[in-house]
Each structure stands twice: as structure tokens, then as C-alpha cells.
Scaffold this active site. Structure first.
Site, PDB file in Angstrom:
ATOM      1  N   CYS A 117      43.667  34.009  39.293  1.00 55.05           N
ATOM      2  CA  CYS A 117      42.732  32.886  39.427  1.00 55.05           C
ATOM      3  C   CYS A 117      43.252  31.648  38.689  1.00 55.05           C
ATOM      4  O   CYS A 117      44.217  31.039  39.138  1.00 55.05           O
ATOM      5  CB  CYS A 117      41.329  33.289  38.975  1.00 55.05           C
ATOM      6  N   HIS A 220      40.192  38.089  42.149  1.00 48.88           N
ATOM      7  CA  HIS A 220      40.027  38.802  40.866  1.00 48.88           C
ATOM      8  C   HIS A 220      40.129  40.318  41.062  1.00 48.88           C
ATOM      9  O   HIS A 220      39.094  41.007  41.121  1.00 48.88           O
ATOM     10  CB  HIS A 220      38.671  38.455  40.235  1.00 48.88           C
ATOM     11  N   GLU A 222      40.820  42.550  38.974  1.00 47.38           N
ATOM     12  CA  GLU A 222      40.278  43.300  37.829  1.00 47.38           C
ATOM     13  C   GLU A 222      38.790  43.599  37.992  1.00 47.38           C
ATOM     14  O   GLU A 222      38.265  44.509  37.356  1.00 47.38           O
ATOM     15  CB  GLU A 222      40.544  42.541  36.519  1.00 47.38           C
TER      16      GLU A 222
END
Ligand code: MN
Length: 247
Positions: A117, A220, A222
Site C-alpha cells: 500500500c 493488503h 496481511e
């Protein structure tokens, strides 16, 4: 057996009153999801706050085997030579300076870098590229990249270019991803090429053009580890690259 690689994870700051204290104070801010994602694939996470001294950063780069540039607020536009768009927000020039220096030190050491990001944007700026400062007002026909429900839910698709590292990681040419950004890559920096784009042309992935272990994603992973195996494999890529990296 070789020791697990140490992965440096960048962090921002925020101001708030901690539970044991009445007055607001500045705090280091690194979403735990990055730490957990690195730990889950066998890395030793080491959170790096916005530091002031280049020598401190160089020491850390000598200790770590991989660098994860985490998400956060906008990069100050003067870092890539542009005046600020009215929608530019949450800038932290101190964090920018730290991370730009960290990337230069990492590149000098041949350290593998994963940017997520804000991190992909930071990578591009560090290589002399520019940013789209505000997608809704600057990209015609833009889809929604800053959804109403940030988090693990995937909200738009990306096209993954064949023959890229991201293609081999994901094993697909189309991947549904989450999206929580109002900025994007503009002019590409040197030594980088595009690996993925959204339907509106917004760049969603980059990698090192010369085989240098750089991977950047605008989404993202994660936050979406349980949604698709590709998201965890992005962190496995960093771990594998870090394992063969010799400082
Ligand atoms: Mn997006």
C-alpha cells in the site's frame, strides 16, 4: 539449521492517550497484522519506528535480512516534486525521510524489499517515480479503491501480468483483492516494472525489472491471509528471498 531471517517492518506514529496515562503522547504505530503475517511464515519481525539518524538505519539494515514497507498515510508530494493536491492527507515527512533512507540503504545491501500500500508508493518514490495524489479526482473512469469496508473483504479484481513474480506467487491472471487507498503509482521509477493493474488502469503491483528482489502490492495481503493462499505466499516470497540474502 540457519537462523530465521529478521524482517524489518516500518511503522508510523499516532497520538493518543494510553490507558495508563491521562495525557496524549506520540506513539509508534504498526498494525499487528504485518507482524503476525511475517511471523506466520517463519520470519523474525523487527518493527522500525521513524528514526532520525541515518547511521541507526544503516545499522538495522546490517542486522536484518529483509524489509517490509508497511501501509500508512500519504507521502508528502514534495518528495516527488509536486505541489499538494487538496485531497492529500495524513502526511508525515519525518516518516517519509526515514523510509526513503531505509530503502536506499537496503538497495545498497541488496536486501529484499516488500512494499504494501503506502509501501509500494514509497518504493516508487524512492526510485524517482511519482504518485497519483487522488484517484477519484485524477483517474477518469476510476473504480472504488477506498471501500466503505476496509479489512479482509476483497472488493475489486486485478489483472496479473504473465511471467512476473506475482504471477508465479498467485498462480492466476486475475485475483480479487481488498483495497484501501486513494493514491496510486504515477510515473514509474527506474528499475521497476508493473505486474498488476485494476480495471481502471491503476497500478496494483510492481517488481524489480532486473531481477532485484523487490515486490510491491497496492492491496493488503496481511489483512486477507485467510481469503486466498496467494496472500500468505507474498510473505513467503519475502522470507525465501531474505533467507538467501547475505548482508
Ligand atoms: Mn485498489
Amino acid at each position: 539449521m540457519a537462523a530465521s531471517p529478521i524482517i524489518l517492518i516500518t511503522a508510523g506514529t499516532f497520538t493518543a492517550a494510553p490507558p495508563y496515562h491521562h495525557e496524549p503522547e506520540w506513539n509508534v504505530h504498526c498494525p499487528l497484522a504485518y507482524v503476525r503475517a511475517v511471523e506466520a511464515v517463519g520470519g523474525i519481525p523487527l518493527v522500525v519506528p521513524p528514526l532520525l539518524e541515518t547511521t541507526t538505519l544503516e545499522t538495522l539494515v546490517g542486522i536484518g535480512q529483509g524489509l517490509l514497507l508497511s501501509g500508512g498515510g500519504d507521502i508528502a508530494s514534495l518528495a516527488y516534486g509536486e505541489e499538494p493536491h487538496p485531497q492529500l492527507s495524513c502526511v508525515d515527512p519525518g516518516r517519509d525521510a526515514c523510509e526513503l533512507a531505509l530503502v536506499q540503504a537496503a538497495l545498497q545491501h541488496g536486501m529484499p524489499i516488500l512494499g504494501i500500500c503506502r509501501g509500494i508508493q514509497l518504493l516508487n518514490v524512492a526510485r524517482g517515480g511519482t504518485l497519483v495524489q487522488d484517484i477519484p479526482s485524477q483517474v477518469s473512469g476510476a473504480i472504488q479503491h477506498q471501500g466503505a469496508t476496509p479489512g479482509p473483504a476483497v472488493t475489486h479484481t486485478i489483472s496479473v501480468a504473465a511471467g512476473t513474480v506475482l504471477s508465479s506467487i498467485t498462480g492466476t491472471d486475475t485475483l480479487a483483492v481488498n483495497s484501501a487507498h486513494h493514491q496510486a503509482l504515477g510515473r514509474l521509477g527506474t528499475g521497476l516494472h508493473v505486474t498488476a493493474q485494476a480495471a481502471d488502469g491503476v497500478i496494483e503491483g510492481i517488481e524489480g525489472a532486473d531481477g532485484y528482489p523487490i515486490l510491491g502490492v497496492q492491496f493488503h495481503p496481511e489483512e486477507s491471509l485467510g481469503v486466498h493462499p496467494a496472500f500468505s505466499r507474498i510473505f513467503s516470497w519475502l522470507l525465501e528471498a531474505a533467507t538467501v540474502h547475505k548482508p
